[in-house]
Design a protein around this motif. Structure first.
Motif, PDB file in Angstrom:
ATOM      1  N   THR A 235      -9.226  10.931  27.942  1.00  0.00           N
ATOM      2  CA  THR A 235      -8.336  11.196  26.809  1.00  0.00           C
ATOM      3  C   THR A 235      -8.820  10.921  25.406  1.00  0.00           C
ATOM      4  OG1 THR A 235      -7.248   9.103  27.143  1.00  0.00           O
ATOM      5  CG2 THR A 235      -6.098  11.062  28.050  1.00  0.00           C
ATOM      6  N   ALA A 236     -10.168  10.271  25.272  1.00  0.00           N
ATOM      7  CA  ALA A 236     -10.629  10.015  24.115  1.00  0.00           C
ATOM      8  C   ALA A 236     -11.592  11.235  23.578  1.00  0.00           C
ATOM      9  CB  ALA A 236     -11.642   9.005  24.211  1.00  0.00           C
ATOM     10  N   THR A 237     -10.976  12.152  23.068  1.00  0.00           N
ATOM     11  CA  THR A 237     -11.312  13.639  22.697  1.00  0.00           C
ATOM     12  C   THR A 237     -11.510  13.947  21.020  1.00  0.00           C
ATOM     13  OG1 THR A 237      -9.166  14.343  22.560  1.00  0.00           O
ATOM     14  CG2 THR A 237     -10.153  14.755  24.614  1.00  0.00           C
TER      15      THR A 237
ATOM     16  N   GLU B 186     -14.313   6.364  19.992  1.00  0.00           N
ATOM     17  CA  GLU B 186     -13.052   5.575  19.748  1.00  0.00           C
ATOM     18  C   GLU B 186     -13.244   4.030  20.429  1.00  0.00           C
ATOM     19  OE1 GLU B 186      -9.476   8.017  20.537  1.00  0.00           O
ATOM     20  OE2 GLU B 186     -10.944   9.768  20.686  1.00  0.00           O
ATOM     21  N   SER B 187     -12.340   3.144  19.926  1.00  0.00           N
ATOM     22  CA  SER B 187     -12.199   1.919  20.438  1.00  0.00           C
ATOM     23  C   SER B 187     -11.213   2.059  21.594  1.00  0.00           C
ATOM     24  CB  SER B 187     -11.522   1.023  19.427  1.00  0.00           C
ATOM     25  OG  SER B 187     -12.476   0.788  18.274  1.00  0.00           O
ATOM     26  N   ALA B 188     -11.170   1.112  22.549  1.00  0.00           N
ATOM     27  CA  ALA B 188     -10.562   0.943  23.845  1.00  0.00           C
ATOM     28  C   ALA B 188      -9.565  -0.111  23.343  1.00  0.00           C
ATOM     29  CB  ALA B 188     -11.161   0.429  25.043  1.00  0.00           C
ATOM     30  N   GLU B 189      -8.145   0.081  23.284  1.00  0.00           N
ATOM     31  CA  GLU B 189      -7.412  -0.931  22.911  1.00  0.00           C
ATOM     32  C   GLU B 189      -6.366  -1.336  24.101  1.00  0.00           C
ATOM     33  OE1 GLU B 189      -6.734   1.499  18.479  1.00  0.00           O
ATOM     34  OE2 GLU B 189      -4.990   1.096  20.117  1.00  0.00           O
ATOM     35  N   ALA B 190      -5.841  -2.547  24.104  1.00  0.00           N
ATOM     36  CA  ALA B 190      -4.820  -2.786  24.993  1.00  0.00           C
ATOM     37  C   ALA B 190      -3.560  -3.464  24.170  1.00  0.00           C
ATOM     38  CB  ALA B 190      -5.437  -4.121  25.966  1.00  0.00           C
ATOM     39  N   HIS B 191      -2.609  -3.345  24.664  1.00  0.00           N
ATOM     40  CA  HIS B 191      -1.407  -3.579  24.114  1.00  0.00           C
ATOM     41  C   HIS B 191      -0.392  -4.100  25.273  1.00  0.00           C
ATOM     42  CE1 HIS B 191      -2.455  -1.114  20.501  1.00  0.00           C
ATOM     43  NE2 HIS B 191      -2.885  -0.355  21.397  1.00  0.00           N
ATOM     44  N   LEU B 192      -0.234  -5.380  25.203  1.00  0.00           N
ATOM     45  CA  LEU B 192       0.545  -6.232  25.983  1.00  0.00           C
ATOM     46  C   LEU B 192       1.893  -6.709  25.289  1.00  0.00           C
ATOM     47  CD1 LEU B 192      -2.525  -7.045  26.465  1.00  0.00           C
ATOM     48  CD2 LEU B 192      -1.693  -7.880  28.471  1.00  0.00           C
ATOM     49  N   CYS B 193       3.171  -6.143  26.306  1.00  0.00           N
ATOM     50  CA  CYS B 193       4.379  -6.820  25.715  1.00  0.00           C
ATOM     51  C   CYS B 193       4.862  -7.747  26.566  1.00  0.00           C
ATOM     52  CB  CYS B 193       5.593  -5.566  25.971  1.00  0.00           C
ATOM     53  SG  CYS B 193       7.064  -6.094  25.263  1.00  0.00           S
ATOM     54  N   LEU B 194       5.068  -9.071  26.198  1.00  0.00           N
ATOM     55  CA  LEU B 194       5.132 -10.196  26.802  1.00  0.00           C
ATOM     56  C   LEU B 194       6.780 -10.895  26.465  1.00  0.00           C
ATOM     57  CD1 LEU B 194       1.958 -12.241  25.796  1.00  0.00           C
ATOM     58  CD2 LEU B 194       2.241 -10.849  27.785  1.00  0.00           C
ATOM     59  N   ASN B 195       7.318 -11.535  27.510  1.00  0.00           N
ATOM     60  CA  ASN B 195       8.514 -12.201  27.497  1.00  0.00           C
ATOM     61  C   ASN B 195       8.513 -13.472  26.751  1.00  0.00           C
ATOM     62  OD1 ASN B 195      11.252 -12.518  27.886  1.00  0.00           O
ATOM     63  ND2 ASN B 195      10.815 -13.646  29.831  1.00  0.00           N
ATOM     64  N   ILE B 196       8.182 -13.470  25.308  1.00  0.00           N
ATOM     65  CA  ILE B 196       8.226 -14.428  24.443  1.00  0.00           C
ATOM     66  C   ILE B 196       8.773 -14.203  23.247  1.00  0.00           C
ATOM     67  CG2 ILE B 196       6.036 -15.452  25.453  1.00  0.00           C
ATOM     68  CD1 ILE B 196       4.322 -14.485  23.195  1.00  0.00           C
ATOM     69  N   ASP B 197       9.339 -15.320  22.516  1.00  0.00           N
ATOM     70  CA  ASP B 197       9.872 -15.183  21.177  1.00  0.00           C
ATOM     71  C   ASP B 197       9.060 -16.343  20.174  1.00  0.00           C
ATOM     72  OD1 ASP B 197      11.317 -15.129  18.981  1.00  0.00           O
ATOM     73  OD2 ASP B 197      13.194 -15.402  19.913  1.00  0.00           O
TER      74      ASP B 197
ATOM     75  N   TYR C 260      -0.163  -1.621  28.495  1.00  0.00           N
ATOM     76  CA  TYR C 260      -0.730  -0.294  28.018  1.00  0.00           C
ATOM     77  C   TYR C 260      -1.914  -0.218  27.390  1.00  0.00           C
ATOM     78  CZ  TYR C 260       4.289   1.461  28.440  1.00  0.00           C
ATOM     79  OH  TYR C 260       5.326   1.536  28.931  1.00  0.00           O
ATOM     80  N   ILE C 261      -2.980   0.688  27.916  1.00  0.00           N
ATOM     81  CA  ILE C 261      -4.050   0.667  27.054  1.00  0.00           C
ATOM     82  C   ILE C 261      -4.211   2.151  26.562  1.00  0.00           C
ATOM     83  CG2 ILE C 261      -5.220  -0.903  28.563  1.00  0.00           C
ATOM     84  CD1 ILE C 261      -6.462   1.556  30.050  1.00  0.00           C
ATOM     85  N   CYS C 262      -5.247   2.177  25.747  1.00  0.00           N
ATOM     86  CA  CYS C 262      -5.255   3.678  25.067  1.00  0.00           C
ATOM     87  C   CYS C 262      -6.541   3.734  24.256  1.00  0.00           C
ATOM     88  CB  CYS C 262      -4.162   4.158  24.031  1.00  0.00           C
ATOM     89  SG  CYS C 262      -4.019   3.001  22.586  1.00  0.00           S
ATOM     90  N   SER C 263      -7.095   4.813  23.862  1.00  0.00           N
ATOM     91  CA  SER C 263      -8.110   4.911  22.988  1.00  0.00           C
ATOM     92  C   SER C 263      -7.468   5.139  21.586  1.00  0.00           C
ATOM     93  CB  SER C 263      -8.874   6.188  23.259  1.00  0.00           C
ATOM     94  OG  SER C 263      -8.224   7.304  22.937  1.00  0.00           O
ATOM     95  N   SER C 264      -8.272   4.603  20.619  1.00  0.00           N
ATOM     96  CA  SER C 264      -7.665   4.527  19.247  1.00  0.00           C
ATOM     97  C   SER C 264      -6.964   5.858  18.753  1.00  0.00           C
ATOM     98  CB  SER C 264      -8.516   3.949  18.152  1.00  0.00           C
ATOM     99  OG  SER C 264      -9.949   4.905  18.123  1.00  0.00           O
ATOM    100  N   MET C 265      -7.291   7.034  19.125  1.00  0.00           N
ATOM    101  CA  MET C 265      -6.488   7.999  18.898  1.00  0.00           C
ATOM    102  C   MET C 265      -5.931   8.843  20.034  1.00  0.00           C
ATOM    103  SD  MET C 265      -7.070   8.227  15.545  1.00  0.00           S
ATOM    104  CE  MET C 265      -6.640   9.966  15.227  1.00  0.00           C
TER     105      MET C 265
END
Length: 230
Positions: free
Chosen positions: A32-34, A39-50, A212-217
């Motif tokens: 999907t990095a087209t 592009e950079s490889a990005e990690a996005h983690l949603c945690l159960n913290i406040d 989730y992970i994704c390329s920067s675009m």
């Protein structure tokens, strides 16, 4: 509503499942990095913290085993008597009061500033300059150190800082899309293990919400957390 480009629409069509294994997600990320650039490889983690609570904050560092894919300019700030010739060979900029003077004038030609502890009081007055740029050294980011040589080597190998934002989400680059699948996977697992091992003491119940992970675009790809724990 923002219009989705044909490129992104086509990339999204490649995502056929709700969740993917780590290996599958890396393969899909690269497909999907087209764009025409790497592009950079990005990690996005949603945690159960406040993070508004002190015992639920997350901020630490890790060394990505396969590096970041970025060439960073390192600056080292030391007292004059501690400057060694080997530091000048390892770092891009090495200085003492002269470096502080350059920073005061707005001459910031570096990506990371490493400081010895005794120089931090002198840097305090430069918080308004370095703070907004994310360049103020701190013990939490690993940029205040007595062992300068080791610290330089860690950042050159791929040491990165990460923290959870006010909504409890960690955003972190873990390489470039031209890395091999194996190297991206090694870095991705290192990110997951680091966040798992640095679980805040105040967390109650489930820690990871989603990953989730994704390329920067590119589009987001959700990982199967059960697969990661195996």
């Amino acid at each position: 509503m923002k219009k989705i480009s044909k490129r992104l629409k086509k990339a999204k069509e490649l995502i056929l499942k709700q969740e993917y294994s780590a290996e599958e997600s890396i393969e899909l990320l690269k497909r999907t990095a087209t764009t025409k650039f790497i592009e950079s490889a990005e990690a996005h983690l949603c945690l159960n913290i406040d993070p508004k609570y002190a015992d639920q904050q997350l901020r630490t560092t890790l060394v990505l085993p396969k590096g970041t894919g970025k060439t960073l300019r390192l600056a080292v700030l030391l007292s004059e008597d501690k400057i060694k010739s080997e530091y000048k060979e390892q770092a891009d900029i090495v200085g003492s009061n002269d470096l502080i003077e350059k920073i005061t004038k707005g001459e910031i030609d570096f990506d990371i500033l490493i400081s010895s502890p005794e120089m931090m009081p002198k840097l305090a007055k430069l918080g308004r300059i370095l703070g907004p740029k994310g360049l103020m050294p701190s013990t939490k980011s690993g940029t205040v150190s007595e062992n300068i040589e080791e610290t330089i080597q860690e950042f050159k190998k791929g040491k990165v800082e990460y923290k959870a934002d006010r909504t409890g989400i960690v955003h972190l680059n873990f390489g470039k899309t031209n890395f091999s699948n194996e190297d991206l996977l090694d870095n991705l697992l290192a990110v997951y293990k680091s966040i798992e091992q640095n679980k805040p003491s105040g967390v109650k119940g489930k820690y990871f919400k989603n990953f989730y992970i994704c390329s920067s675009m590119g589009p987001s790809i959700q990982l199967n957390l059960t697969n990661l724990k195996d």
